[in-house]
Structures are given as C-alpha cells and as structure tokens.
Design an enzyme around this catalytic site. Structure first.
Site, PDB file in Angstrom:
ATOM      1  N   ASN A   9       0.863  -1.187   0.000  1.00  9.02           N
ATOM      2  CA  ASN A   9       0.000   0.000   0.000  1.00  9.02           C
ATOM      3  C   ASN A   9       0.899   1.237   0.000  1.00  9.02           C
ATOM      4  O   ASN A   9       1.497   1.567   1.020  1.00  9.02           O
ATOM      5  CB  ASN A   9      -0.892  -0.033   1.260  1.00  9.02           C
ATOM      6  CG  ASN A   9      -1.744   1.214   1.389  1.00  9.02           C
ATOM      7  OD1 ASN A   9      -1.807   2.033   0.474  1.00  9.02           O
ATOM      8  ND2 ASN A   9      -2.413   1.352   2.530  1.00  9.02           N
ATOM      9  N   TRP A  10       0.958   1.880  -1.129  1.00  4.89           N
ATOM     10  CA  TRP A  10       1.849   3.053  -1.241  1.00  4.89           C
ATOM     11  C   TRP A  10       1.285   4.304  -0.576  1.00  4.89           C
ATOM     12  O   TRP A  10       1.975   5.303  -0.437  1.00  4.89           O
ATOM     13  CB  TRP A  10       2.129   3.356  -2.723  1.00  4.89           C
ATOM     14  CG  TRP A  10       3.132   2.458  -3.356  1.00  4.89           C
ATOM     15  CD1 TRP A  10       3.609   1.268  -2.842  1.00  4.89           C
ATOM     16  CD2 TRP A  10       3.827   2.654  -4.592  1.00  4.89           C
ATOM     17  NE1 TRP A  10       4.542   0.723  -3.691  1.00  4.89           N
ATOM     18  CE2 TRP A  10       4.691   1.556  -4.775  1.00  4.89           C
ATOM     19  CE3 TRP A  10       3.785   3.642  -5.575  1.00  4.89           C
ATOM     20  CZ2 TRP A  10       5.511   1.426  -5.889  1.00  4.89           C
ATOM     21  CZ3 TRP A  10       4.595   3.519  -6.686  1.00  4.89           C
ATOM     22  CH2 TRP A  10       5.454   2.423  -6.844  1.00  4.89           C
ATOM     23  N   LYS A  11       0.020   4.269  -0.229  1.00  2.00           N
ATOM     24  CA  LYS A  11      -0.641   5.438   0.374  1.00  2.00           C
ATOM     25  C   LYS A  11      -0.413   6.677  -0.514  1.00  2.00           C
ATOM     26  O   LYS A  11      -0.385   6.537  -1.735  1.00  2.00           O
ATOM     27  CB  LYS A  11      -0.163   5.641   1.810  1.00  2.00           C
ATOM     28  CG  LYS A  11      -0.310   4.359   2.644  1.00  2.00           C
ATOM     29  CD  LYS A  11      -0.082   4.537   4.114  1.00  2.00           C
ATOM     30  CE  LYS A  11      -0.278   3.207   4.813  1.00  2.00           C
ATOM     31  NZ  LYS A  11      -0.203   3.286   6.254  1.00  2.00           N
ATOM     32  N   HIS A  97      -9.844   1.487   5.137  1.00  2.24           N
ATOM     33  CA  HIS A  97      -8.525   1.630   5.764  1.00  2.24           C
ATOM     34  C   HIS A  97      -8.654   2.645   6.904  1.00  2.24           C
ATOM     35  O   HIS A  97      -9.385   3.634   6.773  1.00  2.24           O
ATOM     36  CB  HIS A  97      -7.498   2.094   4.728  1.00  2.24           C
ATOM     37  CG  HIS A  97      -6.099   1.976   5.247  1.00  2.24           C
ATOM     38  ND1 HIS A  97      -5.579   2.880   6.145  1.00  2.24           N
ATOM     39  CD2 HIS A  97      -5.127   1.053   5.024  1.00  2.24           C
ATOM     40  CE1 HIS A  97      -4.333   2.505   6.441  1.00  2.24           C
ATOM     41  NE2 HIS A  97      -4.041   1.408   5.778  1.00  2.24           N
ATOM     42  N   GLU A  99      -6.898   4.975   7.819  1.00  2.00           N
ATOM     43  CA  GLU A  99      -6.604   6.367   7.447  1.00  2.00           C
ATOM     44  C   GLU A  99      -7.805   7.023   6.758  1.00  2.00           C
ATOM     45  O   GLU A  99      -7.989   8.236   6.828  1.00  2.00           O
ATOM     46  CB  GLU A  99      -5.335   6.408   6.573  1.00  2.00           C
ATOM     47  CG  GLU A  99      -4.092   6.202   7.451  1.00  2.00           C
ATOM     48  CD  GLU A  99      -2.944   5.485   6.792  1.00  2.00           C
ATOM     49  OE1 GLU A  99      -2.924   5.386   5.550  1.00  2.00           O
ATOM     50  OE2 GLU A  99      -2.070   4.995   7.525  1.00  2.00           O
ATOM     51  N   GLU A 169      -5.548  -4.614  10.832  1.00  4.06           N
ATOM     52  CA  GLU A 169      -4.506  -3.601  10.978  1.00  4.06           C
ATOM     53  C   GLU A 169      -4.786  -2.779  12.242  1.00  4.06           C
ATOM     54  O   GLU A 169      -5.574  -1.815  12.190  1.00  4.06           O
ATOM     55  CB  GLU A 169      -4.502  -2.656   9.768  1.00  4.06           C
ATOM     56  CG  GLU A 169      -4.191  -3.325   8.463  1.00  4.06           C
ATOM     57  CD  GLU A 169      -3.615  -2.340   7.444  1.00  4.06           C
ATOM     58  OE1 GLU A 169      -2.475  -2.526   7.043  1.00  4.06           O
ATOM     59  OE2 GLU A 169      -4.314  -1.378   7.084  1.00  4.06           O
ATOM     60  N   GLY A 175       2.442   2.372  11.002  1.00  3.49           N
ATOM     61  CA  GLY A 175       3.453   3.430  10.948  1.00  3.49           C
ATOM     62  C   GLY A 175       4.161   3.698  12.264  1.00  3.49           C
ATOM     63  O   GLY A 175       4.882   4.686  12.394  1.00  3.49           O
ATOM     64  N   SER A 217       3.252  -2.056  10.589  1.00  6.28           N
ATOM     65  CA  SER A 217       4.687  -2.139  10.886  1.00  6.28           C
ATOM     66  C   SER A 217       5.296  -3.512  10.567  1.00  6.28           C
ATOM     67  O   SER A 217       6.060  -4.071  11.357  1.00  6.28           O
ATOM     68  CB  SER A 217       4.953  -1.760  12.338  1.00  6.28           C
ATOM     69  OG  SER A 217       4.634  -0.395  12.533  1.00  6.28           O
ATOM     70  N   GLY A 238       2.793  -1.183   4.390  1.00  2.00           N
ATOM     71  CA  GLY A 238       2.762   0.233   4.034  1.00  2.00           C
ATOM     72  C   GLY A 238       4.152   0.728   3.687  1.00  2.00           C
ATOM     73  O   GLY A 238       4.660   0.537   2.572  1.00  2.00           O
TER      74      GLY A 238
END
Ligand code: 13P
Length: 264
Positions: A9-11, A97, A99, A169, A175, A217, A238
């Site tokens: 997942n490149w975000k 997600h 985020e 997650e 992160g 992570s 990520g």
C-alpha cells in the site's frame, strides 16, 4: 495449497520513476515467487494504469486500489468509481482503511456500501479493520472488530465474505514501528475467522477463498514470524512497500519459508 498474498500500500506516495524502478525489479522475480505468492500493488490512482502496463501478463501480480467511491458515475467531482478501476484492470480494492476512517470520516455504514459495490462488480474487497490504542487499552478489540464486520453482513448477507479479504490492521501499529504481538495476531485472527465462519454459510471452498492479512509495521525482521502463524494468509505492507529492496526482501523471506515448508 493456499497461496499467500503480499499487498503493498503506497498510500499518498510515489512517482512515475518509482513505478518504473519498482516494476522492473518485481518483474525480474515474479516467476520465482509465483508458486506460493500473489503480489498486489496499490499505488495511488494516478499511477495504477502505468503500473499495469509495466507488470502486464504477470500471472501472480495484481493491481489494487486504495479506495473507491460508492457511486458508479455522475456529478461527483473528484471521485473515482469501481467501474473505472475495473476498466483499467484493478482486481482488489481496499475498503475502510483506518486512514480513511480517521481523515475522511468514513463510518461502518459508508464502508459497508463501498464493500457491496465492490462485490457487486465482482472485484475483491480488502476490508481493513482494527482497534485504536485506547480501544485496546480498554479491552474493546473484539467489540470493535465485530461492529466493523457486522455492518457488512447486515448489508451484504451471509455470503458477504466469500472471495474476500480482511486485513487486521491495529490502528496503533500502523506506521509506529511496533507491530502487534504474535500472540495477539493469532488470537485476533482466530476470533475474526470464527466470527465470520459462524455467521456465514460455510463450506471448504468458502474457507479456501477467504483471506486474513496482517498489517501494521511489517518489516523484514518480523515478516517470517508473522507469516508462519496458521491464521495468517498474508501481509499488508505500508512504508516498506515503497522501498523495492525492502519489499522484495520480505517477499523473499516468505518465499523461502514456503519453499522449505513444502519441500520443493
Ligand atoms: P505500515 O506498514 O507503514 O505500518 O502501514 C501499514 C498499513 O497501513 C498498510 O495498509
């Protein structure tokens, strides 16, 4: 043998140049990994088609989207629909997600609608669920996960999770450099499976096509231990999916583990 899925997942990251470098490296290795591993690459929308052109015809590499709108078309400036994603070859779509839940205020109701539109279009949803630090502290993990899953059952029925993915997650692990403990990953994944299978029409085919990923992570240091748990069907990565050396290192670790396990 159930293949393992490794999702990047490149975000909100990436460039044309990264797509080029990344796909070149992945393309060199895909054959070796294809026996055991499916790879899903999820760059931002604007780079998906570019990635598709670079990885085309690689049977074990798929395209993922980090989001979709819940409508098919119309006067919704700035949105991207499932139809469009399907049109450019996307197969997997992340739904809910954390985020998006946090920064875009997506609630379980909206998320369940997105899940439904993905399923109705025969694409594969990756439902992301997880508890916050505070919820963990107050031992609410199971309550929260149940709530996140239940809304989907309510809207999509008993077969909601057929051919679907769930990514556990924990919000606090994303992160942070600190993944969930192996004990917790196992416990939580078992809980999710039990809950879903109890509410579904279960048969073996269903179980075979239902996947639980762990995300939060994941690094080359913890990937082996996580992936070797019986309740883990793959990883959602990520930060370390942006660096092709690290991403490929993780894939290689998983590959070696399976090669050894199946003695081939
Ligand atoms: P990190 O691997 O950077 O913790 O991110 C996990 C994630 O959010 C993947 O969707």
């Amino acid at each position: 043998m159930k293949k393992i899925t490794i999702i990047g997942n490149w975000k909100l990251n990436g460039t044309k140049n990264l797509v080029k470098k990344f796909s070149k490296k992945i393309n060199l290795k895909f054959k070796k990994y294809s026996k055991f591993i499916n790879i899903v690459l999820s760059p931002p929308y604007v780079y998906i088609d570019r990635m598709r052109k670079k990885i085309k015809d690689k049977k074990n590499i798929f395209l993922g989207s980090q989001n979709t709108d819940l409508r098919k078309s119309g006067a919704y400036t700035g949105e991207i629909s499932v139809n469009m994603l399907k049109d450019i070859g996307v197969k997997y779509i992340f739904i809910g997600h954390s985020e998006r839940r946090i920064y875009h205020k997506e609630n379980n109701k909206k998320i369940s609608k997105k899940f439904k539109i993905v399923k109705d279009n025969k694409l594969i949803p990756i439902l992301c669920i997880g508890e916050t630090k505070k919820e963990k502290k107050y031992k609410l993990t199971k309550v929260i996960l149940k709530k996140q899953i239940k809304k989907i059952f309510n809207l999509c029925g008993k077969n909601a999770f057929k051919n679907s993915y769930i990514a556990y997650e924990p919000v606090w692990a994303i992160g942070s450099g600190k993944s969930a403990s192996i004990k917790d990953i196992n416990k939580v994944h078992q809980f999710i499976k039990d809950y879903i299978f109890k509410k579904s029409k279960i048969n073996n085919n269903y179980k075979k096509n239902f996947y639980i990923q762990y995300g939060g992570s994941v690094t080359e240091d913890n990937a082996l231990e996580i992936i070797s748990q019986k309740n883990v069907d793959g990883l959602l990565i990520g930060a370390n999916s942006l660096n092709y050396k690290k991403f490929l290192k993780i894939i290689d670790i998983v590959y070696k583990y399976y090669k050894n396990k199946y003695n081939v």
